[in-house]
Design an enzyme around this catalytic site. Sequence first.
Site, PDB file in Angstrom:
ATOM      1  N   MET A  30       0.848  -1.189   0.000  1.00 13.68           N
ATOM      2  CA  MET A  30       0.000   0.000   0.000  1.00 13.68           C
ATOM      3  C   MET A  30       0.888   1.246   0.000  1.00 13.68           C
ATOM      4  SD  MET A  30      -3.452  -0.987   2.034  1.00 13.68           S
ATOM      5  CE  MET A  30      -2.892  -0.821   3.706  1.00 13.68           C
ATOM      6  N   ALA A  32       4.169   3.910   0.881  1.00 14.14           N
ATOM      7  CA  ALA A  32       4.925   4.398   2.037  1.00 14.14           C
ATOM      8  C   ALA A  32       6.009   3.358   2.356  1.00 14.14           C
ATOM      9  CB  ALA A  32       4.028   4.680   3.238  1.00 14.14           C
ATOM     10  N   GLY A  36      11.807  -2.913   4.781  1.00 18.00           N
ATOM     11  CA  GLY A  36      11.215  -4.253   4.684  1.00 18.00           C
ATOM     12  C   GLY A  36      10.657  -4.498   3.281  1.00 18.00           C
ATOM     13  N   HIS A  37       9.915  -3.513   2.757  1.00 19.70           N
ATOM     14  CA  HIS A  37       9.375  -3.653   1.398  1.00 19.70           C
ATOM     15  C   HIS A  37      10.528  -3.799   0.384  1.00 19.70           C
ATOM     16  CE1 HIS A  37       5.898  -1.068   3.030  1.00 19.70           C
ATOM     17  NE2 HIS A  37       5.334  -2.205   2.694  1.00 19.70           N
ATOM     18  N   GLU A 150       6.216 -10.695   7.420  1.00 22.05           N
ATOM     19  CA  GLU A 150       5.595 -11.444   8.534  1.00 22.05           C
ATOM     20  C   GLU A 150       5.034 -10.554   9.629  1.00 22.05           C
ATOM     21  OE1 GLU A 150       8.374 -14.328   9.976  1.00 22.05           O
ATOM     22  OE2 GLU A 150       7.853 -15.761   8.402  1.00 22.05           O
ATOM     23  N   LYS A 151       5.198  -9.238   9.508  1.00 25.62           N
ATOM     24  CA  LYS A 151       4.594  -8.385  10.543  1.00 25.62           C
ATOM     25  C   LYS A 151       3.079  -8.634  10.560  1.00 25.62           C
ATOM     26  CE  LYS A 151       4.024  -3.942  10.071  1.00 25.62           C
ATOM     27  NZ  LYS A 151       2.533  -3.860  10.167  1.00 25.62           N
ATOM     28  N   ASP A 152       2.511  -8.740   9.350  1.00 27.10           N
ATOM     29  CA  ASP A 152       1.088  -9.070   9.232  1.00 27.10           C
ATOM     30  C   ASP A 152       0.979 -10.587   9.107  1.00 27.10           C
ATOM     31  OD1 ASP A 152      -0.225  -6.255   8.792  1.00 27.10           O
ATOM     32  OD2 ASP A 152       1.563  -6.311   7.557  1.00 27.10           O
ATOM     33  N   ARG A 189       2.668   2.754   8.625  1.00 23.58           N
ATOM     34  CA  ARG A 189       1.994   3.623   9.605  1.00 23.58           C
ATOM     35  C   ARG A 189       2.977   4.373  10.501  1.00 23.58           C
ATOM     36  NH1 ARG A 189      -2.133  -0.229   9.166  1.00 23.58           N
ATOM     37  NH2 ARG A 189      -4.155   0.738   8.783  1.00 23.58           N
TER      38      ARG A 189
HETATM   39  O1  PAF Z   1      -0.033  -5.683   3.644  1.00 22.53           O
HETATM   40  C1  PAF Z   1      -0.479  -4.785   2.893  1.00 22.53           C
HETATM   41  O2  PAF Z   1       0.192  -3.781   2.604  1.00 22.53           O
HETATM   42  C2  PAF Z   1      -1.865  -4.934   2.316  1.00 22.53           C
HETATM   43  O3  PAF Z   1      -2.729  -5.532   3.212  1.00 22.53           O
HETATM   44  C3  PAF Z   1      -1.882  -5.650   0.941  1.00 22.53           C
HETATM   45  C4  PAF Z   1      -1.415  -7.086   1.059  1.00 22.53           C
HETATM   46  C5  PAF Z   1      -1.001  -4.910  -0.043  1.00 22.53           C
HETATM   47  C6  PAF Z   1      -3.299  -5.680   0.386  1.00 22.53           C
HETATM   48  O4  PAF Z   1      -3.810  -4.397   0.214  1.00 22.53           O
END
Ligand code: PAF
Length: 282
Positions: A30, A32, A36-37, A150-152, A189
């Site tokens: 999403m 930002a 990690g990304h 893995e944070k989510d 965030r």
């Molecule tokens: O983890 C996220 O950033 C979002 O939940 C995702 C997987 C891109 C889906 O909108």
Amino acid sequence: MLIFTRQADLTAHLKSATTAKSTIGFVPTMGALHAGHLSLIAESLRENDFTVMSIFVNPTQFNNPEDLKKYPRTLEADVEKIRTLSEDVIIYAPTVEDIYEGNTVSQHFDYDGLENQMEGKHRPGHFDGVGTIVKRLFEIVMPTNAYFGEKDFQQLQIVKKLASKYNLPVNVIGRPIFREANGLAMSSRNERLSASEKEKSAFIYKTLNAAKALFENKSAEEVKQWVENEFLSQPDFKLEYFEIAEESTLLPVIQQEKDKKYRAFIAVFVNEIRLIDTISLN
Ligand code: PAF
């Protein structure tokens, strides 16, 4: 670097650039972007012939309109960060209209109960929104491998379930959390935290580590009580939940069993900013 805003253009490009043998790595985000990304992109670039990253703030996964409104949107800066890594990443940054075609609603999903715990309990409809967008993006990009942080962790398990239940031909790969020097889990965030809130938020990971140590000798319920008490003495934080769950089912632990993998999960408000974190316990 190629940036597409319309799925038709992305599809046409992938069709002409790839062959049946090509592998496509996919990093859905999403925006930002943080380290990690970027590490997920780097891994995708190493392991696949093509790498696609989506940047899309998905409205249907937000149960709180204020959170959706304030979610950081930093496309230009994101593109520059990706550029420092490689010019070869294909970016898909669609509009809400391009994805939802005038019908911005979620499909309902049954993830065999994974959706009823933790984030699912506290953010009604969240995982329907996640399933809707991830399934849509998988159908558009048709990735060989898809990379998630893995944070989510609950989201990761849910996306694996989604892929297996819907026979989506993609390997869903989870990668470890990236942390700031003080231990705070990296998150888009965090951009909304002040410097002092960021510093104080080190308390979250510190508490997770202490909970992990306690879990060696105490029951899940005792550890939970201890964590809840710790947060009561912290006026800067409001604990939403702390849970110890078995990794594959995400069900809360009643009795520890050998050979099972456990994880602690936490959601905390720092002012109105909601942070989550998780730690493996064994
Ligand atoms: O983890 C996220 O950033 C979002 O939940 C995702 C997987 C891109 C889906 O909108």
